[in-house]
Scaffold this motif. Structure first.
Motif, PDB file in Angstrom:
ATOM      1  N   HIS A  17       1.470   3.332   7.669  1.00  0.00           N
ATOM      2  CA  HIS A  17       1.587   2.316   8.713  1.00  0.00           C
ATOM      3  C   HIS A  17       0.578   2.538   9.828  1.00  0.00           C
ATOM      4  N   MET A  20      -3.205   2.463   8.686  1.00  0.00           N
ATOM      5  CA  MET A  20      -3.614   1.064   8.463  1.00  0.00           C
ATOM      6  C   MET A  20      -3.737   0.331   9.799  1.00  0.00           C
ATOM      7  N   ILE A  24      -7.185  -1.375  10.785  1.00  0.00           N
ATOM      8  CA  ILE A  24      -7.227  -2.836  10.895  1.00  0.00           C
ATOM      9  C   ILE A  24      -7.616  -3.276  12.297  1.00  0.00           C
ATOM     10  N   VAL A  58      -9.521  -0.100   3.663  1.00  0.00           N
ATOM     11  CA  VAL A  58      -8.323  -0.894   3.951  1.00  0.00           C
ATOM     12  C   VAL A  58      -7.743  -1.451   2.651  1.00  0.00           C
ATOM     13  N   LEU A  59      -8.597  -1.978   1.789  1.00  0.00           N
ATOM     14  CA  LEU A  59      -8.130  -2.535   0.520  1.00  0.00           C
ATOM     15  C   LEU A  59      -7.476  -1.453  -0.339  1.00  0.00           C
ATOM     16  N   ALA A  62      -4.177  -0.572   1.172  1.00  0.00           N
ATOM     17  CA  ALA A  62      -3.210  -1.662   0.969  1.00  0.00           C
ATOM     18  C   ALA A  62      -2.602  -1.572  -0.429  1.00  0.00           C
ATOM     19  N   ARG A  65      -0.364   1.511  -0.469  1.00  0.00           N
ATOM     20  CA  ARG A  65       0.836   1.256   0.338  1.00  0.00           C
ATOM     21  C   ARG A  65       1.812   0.345  -0.397  1.00  0.00           C
ATOM     22  N   LEU A  66       1.285  -0.685  -1.052  1.00  0.00           N
ATOM     23  CA  LEU A  66       2.152  -1.596  -1.797  1.00  0.00           C
ATOM     24  C   LEU A  66       2.801  -0.889  -2.990  1.00  0.00           C
ATOM     25  N   HIS A  93       6.160  -9.632   7.731  1.00  0.00           N
ATOM     26  CA  HIS A  93       5.673  -8.524   6.905  1.00  0.00           C
ATOM     27  C   HIS A  93       4.914  -9.032   5.681  1.00  0.00           C
ATOM     28  N   TYR A  97       0.994  -8.129   4.829  1.00  0.00           N
ATOM     29  CA  TYR A  97       0.527  -7.614   3.533  1.00  0.00           C
ATOM     30  C   TYR A  97      -0.491  -8.560   2.904  1.00  0.00           C
ATOM     31  N   MET A 100      -3.773  -8.043   4.516  1.00  0.00           N
ATOM     32  CA  MET A 100      -4.376  -6.760   4.154  1.00  0.00           C
ATOM     33  C   MET A 100      -5.179  -6.875   2.858  1.00  0.00           C
ATOM     34  N   PHE A 101      -4.802  -7.841   2.020  1.00  0.00           N
ATOM     35  CA  PHE A 101      -5.535  -8.078   0.776  1.00  0.00           C
ATOM     36  C   PHE A 101      -6.564  -9.192   0.944  1.00  0.00           C
TER      37      PHE A 101
END
Length: 193
Positions: A17, A20, A24, A58-59, A62, A65-66, A93, A97, A100-101
């Motif tokens: 969290h 990121m 970001i 970041v990708l 993400a 994280r997912l 949320h 997400y 983030m993609f």
């Protein structure tokens, strides 16, 4: 504790969290700054390469994280929250997400569609290959223009989502006075199931 419980977040979820969040916010600030630079500015090329490099981080985060969230579900929302507020929290949320993609992928596609064909050298270590650009976006110049709009307006939408997310966290902390924010700061908020 590494894993989440139904009451609190584990160390890995907290780390994801905040890492990121920093990446970001940094990317958004850098993107806003560099978009105002003239193409002839000596910093422009290096800043774009840095922006793209961090975008790949970041990708990657993400995706990780997912995956972690899929095998390690989030704690329950506070029981006192009304159903409509829980719905907004889930929508927020989901939007975070999605962005983030969407932002890294639209940026990667935008660079791939560019008629200039400028390579992306990730942290000056290796070249990231360009993606095939979907034909329905038209020729390269048209595709680049469309993807630039998606990337730009997606960034503004992400800023709005972040402001809403922070405002909700502050509301929970200062008005509702519940554990929502504290459990994303420390694993000490966990209780065993």
């Amino acid at each position: 504790m590494i894993k989440n419980t139904s009451y609190g977040y584990g160390a890995l979820a907290i780390l994801f969290h905040w890492a990121m969040a920093l990446l970001i916010v940094g990317m958004l600030a850098l993107g806003l700054y560099m978009s105002g630079l003239p193409q002839t500015d000596p910093q422009t090329f290096a800043l774009f390469q840095l922006h793209k490099s961090i975008g790949f981080v970041v990708l990657l985060f993400a995706v990780l994280r997912l995956l972690w969230r899929a095998v390690n579900p989030s704690p329950k929302l506070p029981s006192h929250m009304p159903v409509w507020e829980k719905g907004i929290a889930h929508l927020g949320h989901t939007g975070l997400y999605a962005m983030m993609f969407l932002l890294p992928l639209s940026g990667w596609l935008m660079v791939s569609a560019s008629p200039w064909g400028i390579p992306t050298i990730v942290f000056n270590l290796f070249e990231m290959p360009h993606l095939p650009v979907p034909g329905f976006l038209g020729d390269k110049a048209s595709a680049e223009a469309i993807l630039k709009l998606v990337h730009e307006y997606g960034a503004y939408f992400l800023i709005a989502l972040i402001i809403g997310h922070v405002a909700a966290a502050m509301k929970h902390h200062f008005i509702s006075r519940d554990e929502t924010l504290r459990r994303m700061i420390s694993v000490r908020m966990q209780r065993t199931d």
